[in-house]
Enzyme design. Structure first.
Site, PDB file in Angstrom:
ATOM      1  N   HIS A   1     -83.367 -82.563 -16.420  1.00 38.93           N
ATOM      2  CA  HIS A   1     -85.034 -81.526 -16.927  1.00 38.93           C
ATOM      3  C   HIS A   1     -85.289 -80.798 -15.745  1.00 38.93           C
ATOM      4  O   HIS A   1     -85.388 -81.182 -14.520  1.00 38.93           O
ATOM      5  CB  HIS A   1     -86.051 -83.128 -16.831  1.00 38.93           C
ATOM      6  CG  HIS A   1     -87.264 -82.821 -17.373  1.00 38.93           C
ATOM      7  ND1 HIS A   1     -87.483 -82.510 -19.190  1.00 38.93           N
ATOM      8  CD2 HIS A   1     -88.120 -82.193 -16.842  1.00 38.93           C
ATOM      9  CE1 HIS A   1     -88.873 -82.535 -19.119  1.00 38.93           C
ATOM     10  NE2 HIS A   1     -89.344 -82.427 -17.994  1.00 38.93           N
TER      11      HIS A   1
ATOM     12  N   SER B   1     -90.670 -78.717 -21.659  1.00 37.44           N
ATOM     13  CA  SER B   1     -91.533 -80.092 -21.411  1.00 37.44           C
ATOM     14  C   SER B   1     -92.694 -80.141 -21.848  1.00 37.44           C
ATOM     15  O   SER B   1     -93.576 -79.698 -22.606  1.00 37.44           O
ATOM     16  CB  SER B   1     -91.319 -80.373 -20.122  1.00 37.44           C
ATOM     17  OG  SER B   1     -91.421 -81.294 -19.648  1.00 37.44           O
TER      18      SER B   1
ATOM     19  N   ASP C   1     -81.716 -86.524 -19.109  1.00 36.20           N
ATOM     20  CA  ASP C   1     -82.561 -86.080 -19.154  1.00 36.20           C
ATOM     21  C   ASP C   1     -83.469 -86.911 -20.068  1.00 36.20           C
ATOM     22  O   ASP C   1     -82.611 -87.228 -20.918  1.00 36.20           O
ATOM     23  CB  ASP C   1     -83.302 -84.919 -19.519  1.00 36.20           C
ATOM     24  CG  ASP C   1     -84.870 -84.420 -20.194  1.00 36.20           C
ATOM     25  OD1 ASP C   1     -85.046 -85.013 -19.847  1.00 36.20           O
ATOM     26  OD2 ASP C   1     -85.254 -83.493 -20.355  1.00 36.20           O
TER      27      ASP C   1
END
Length: 357
Positions: free
Chosen positions: A316, A195, A286
């Site tokens: 996610h 991320s 996501d």
């Protein structure tokens, strides 16, 4: 006493989640609700069950001043619950250079490892630390057979852009200069992150394409203008929401910053030619999915050796929940190990290295 209660509560939560995951699929389906399909994909049953449970928890209003400390505590607890079986291997604390002083770092060194993976944790540049990603780093080190060095870079809003980027660059340079201390040579240091950490790793590679041996980017945000379709398709109801993204962006990005700048959004780099072999991981449900995969397409078009693995039914943040998604985390580590082995004998500047898989 407070720590003991917290520990007991976390242990109880782990036991409860483990029991839920062991239920027969028909029971889990009744608890999770009807099958969820979006954009041609079906949400994984365990992911849906966990989403149903966490979605029932109260959510406080997001505030740049009061929310980050509370969110950081919650992230550490959630990571402890989802960590799964603990990989036992030598671990030690150290410090590395940062953009404005020394940073904490944690070294995971399996036996006979001759490659270093510098890891930048996720958390929207606002939350996350060495502890939230301890389980993930252990699995990466043990399964990929690499020494993982997790870097505790500065967080926003206390330290907005470009503090984290500067920390990543300084830490990587320092670790390369000390490679022998970690059982590697300077040309055997890779980078990665999940991320927000994947965003930092991608920017770092663009600054000096010949420096990293390889990069592992797990659902990285690469287009901070927010223009990808998946940000709209999965804006609500799938773990990372549009409100979450807007909050993290507001904490990290100064209001007058050009989000389309290549120094902010890797997808808009003038060129990606010469970048090291890359593994990109995405999740089907996501909001960051499309920009991660668009970045992979961009790399491939520029002749970079890139491998993409989408976990269709996942959300996610799944790599931080080995309790539910442990096999996927191990697969990611094995995929990265294959990439390192494939390119082990070739120097980073060899143009043949850049041929797409």
């Amino acid at each position: 006493m407070g720590r003991e209660k917290a520990g007991a509560g976390t242990r109880a939560a782990i036991a409860a989640v483990r029991a839920l995951l062991r239920l027969p699929p028909p029971v889990k389906r009744r608890m999770a609700g009807p099958v969820v399909r979006r954009d041609g994909l079906e949400l994984d049953l365990d992911a849906q069950l966990l989403l149903r449970i966490t979605g029932a928890l109260p959510r406080a209003r997001l505030d740049p001043v009061t929310s980050p400390p509370r969110m950081r505590v919650a992230a550490r607890r959630m990571a402890a619950i989802g960590r799964g079986p603990r990989e036992f291997l030598p671990v030690r604390e150290t410090t590395v250079a940062g953009g404005a002083g020394r940073l904490r770092a944690r070294v995971y060194r399996p036996a006979d490892a001759d490659t270093v993976l510098v890891w930048f944790h996720g958390g929207g540049w606002v939350i996350g630390d060495l502890d939230t990603h301890d389980g993930l780093c252990r699995t990466l080190a043990a399964t990929a057979g690499v020494t993982v060095i997790s870097v505790d870079y500065r967080l926003a809003p206390e330290h907005p852009y470009p503090a984290a980027v500067d920390d990543a660059a300084a830490a990587f340079t320092d670790i390369v200069s000390r490679a022998t201390e970690f059982g590697a040579t300077a040309d055997r240091v890779a980078i990665g992150g999940d991320s927000a950490g994947g965003h930092l790793a991608a920017l770092l590679a663009l600054r000096d394409p010949d420096a990293p041996l390889a990069q592992l980017l797990v659902y990285p945000p690469t287009d901070l203008t927010g223009s990808s379709q998946s940000r709209t398709t999965f804006a609500h109801g799938f773990a990372l929401t549009r409100a979450d993204i807007d909050f993290y962006d507001a904490c990290f990005l100064p209001p007058d910053l050009d989000r389309a700048s290549p120094e902010v959004s890797p997808l808009f780099a003038q060129t990606t030619v010469g970048l090291p072999p890359t593994v990109i991981i995405t999740a089907g449900f996501d909001p960051l999915r499309d920009e991660g995969e668009s970045y992979a397409e961009r790399l491939r078009a520029d002749g970079v050796a890139v491998r993409v693995r989408r976990f269709d039914g996942y959300l996610h943040g799944f790599v931080n929940n080995a309790l539910a998604f442990g096999p996927a985390v191990e697969e990611i580590a094995a995929l990265f190990a294959e990439t390192l082995a494939k390119h082990r004998a070739r120097p980073a500047r060899d143009p043949e290295l850049r041929a797409a898989d």
